[in-house]
Design an enzyme around this catalytic site. Structure first.
Site, short mmCIF file in Angstrom:
data_model
loop_
_atom_site.label_atom_id
_atom_site.label_comp_id
_atom_site.label_asym_id
_atom_site.label_seq_id
_atom_site.Cartn_x
_atom_site.Cartn_y
_atom_site.Cartn_z
N ASN A 89 0.75 -1.33 -0.23
CA ASN A 89 -0.03 0.16 0.10
C ASN A 89 1.05 1.66 -0.07
O ASN A 89 0.05 2.46 -0.78
CB ASN A 89 -0.89 -0.07 1.45
CG ASN A 89 -1.67 1.35 1.60
OD1 ASN A 89 -2.53 1.82 0.91
ND2 ASN A 89 -1.21 2.06 2.84
N TYR A 154 3.58 9.72 -12.25
CA TYR A 154 2.99 8.91 -11.32
C TYR A 154 2.54 7.58 -12.11
O TYR A 154 1.53 6.62 -11.64
CB TYR A 154 1.99 9.77 -10.10
CG TYR A 154 0.67 8.34 -9.35
CD1 TYR A 154 1.60 8.65 -8.20
CD2 TYR A 154 -0.46 8.66 -9.90
CE1 TYR A 154 0.36 8.53 -7.09
CE2 TYR A 154 -1.17 7.73 -8.56
CZ TYR A 154 -0.72 7.36 -7.16
OH TYR A 154 -0.73 6.98 -6.47
#
Length: 252
Positions: A89, A154
């Site tokens: 995560n 990203y």
């Protein structure tokens, strides 16, 4: 209690989606270890959940640094036994200019958002292979399919996360180790809230395009993750679960 007798390891578990995953996994019976660079927040969360009767353990860990992460991982195994489920995560945003971004910034970003998936695999797979059992869930993003201006690079990292998910699913499936990705849309995390604070107009714009008329709560992402970790998802492997309230279905 679908995760009883499981040891789930969550990276970036002190805040946001990671914290919600830690809680949901613990509520479903798992022993949950988690790492983060936010040491004070991690210790506080560990204390809070332990006082509620959950089996959780926090250790400082930098997912970008394999040696540092191994120290945390070894401590977690010593506490709860072999890891049977991993949730990758931990991640950071990037709003770089492709000309101004430095090599060091590039490397640090990809070390956190992409290379860390390999790091946890190196650590967890040996025991999973021995046990012929395991589940890995990688938190990707809808940015892997569509992105937003000024988010360089990203989308590349999150696309890479989905690519690594496929590789691990194909290579480790024979060992009964399942690997899947979850791609959240707009989720009300501290990271998103901080972005809205820098660009206040974006909150209204973002709300206006939500098919369900709202953004996700972190707990809604966590429930999908714990499902994929459990035996309820025993034939789910190599998949990317888009959890964005239908945003990806909308014509731009």
């Amino acid at each position: 209690m679908k995760l009883v007798n499981e040891h789930v390891f969550v990276t970036g578990g002190a805040n946001g989606i990671g914290a919600a995953i830690v809680l949901d996994a613990a509520q479903n019976g798992a022993k949950v270890s988690f790492c983060d660079l936010a040491v004070d927040a991690g210790k506080k969360y560990e204390k809070e959940l332990t006082e509620k009767g959950f089996n959780v353990f926090f250790h400082q860990g930098d997912v970008a640094n394999f040696d540092n992460l191994k120290i945390a991982f070894d401590a977690m195994v010593a506490k709860f036994g072999p890891v049977t489920g991993v949730v990758n995560n931990a991640g950071v945003n990037s709003n770089a200019d492709p000309v101004e971004m430095t090599n060091d910034q590039w490397n640090r970003f990809f070390d956190v958002d992409l290379k860390s998936v390999w790091h946890t695999a190196k650590l967890a797979l040996p025991e999973m292979r021995k046990a012929k059992k395991g589940a890995i869930v990688n938190i990707a993003s809808i940015h892997a399919r569509m992105s937003f201006p000024k988010f360089f690079p990203y989308a590349a990292a999150k696309s890479g996360v989905i690519g690594l998910t496929r590789n691990l699913a194909l290579d480790e499936g024979i060992n009964n180790i399942r690997t899947n990705a979850v791609s959240p849309g707009y989720t009300l995390t501290p990271l998103l809230e901080s972005w809205f604070q820098t660009q206040p107009a974006k909150r209204a714009e973002s709300m206006a395009v939500q098919p369900l008329g709202r953004m996700a709560q972190t707990s809604e992402i966590a429930k999908v993750v714990t499902f994929l970790l459990s035996s309820d998802a025993s034939f789910v492997n190599g998949a990317d679960w888009i959890v964005d309230g239908g945003l990806h279905a909308r014509f731009a």
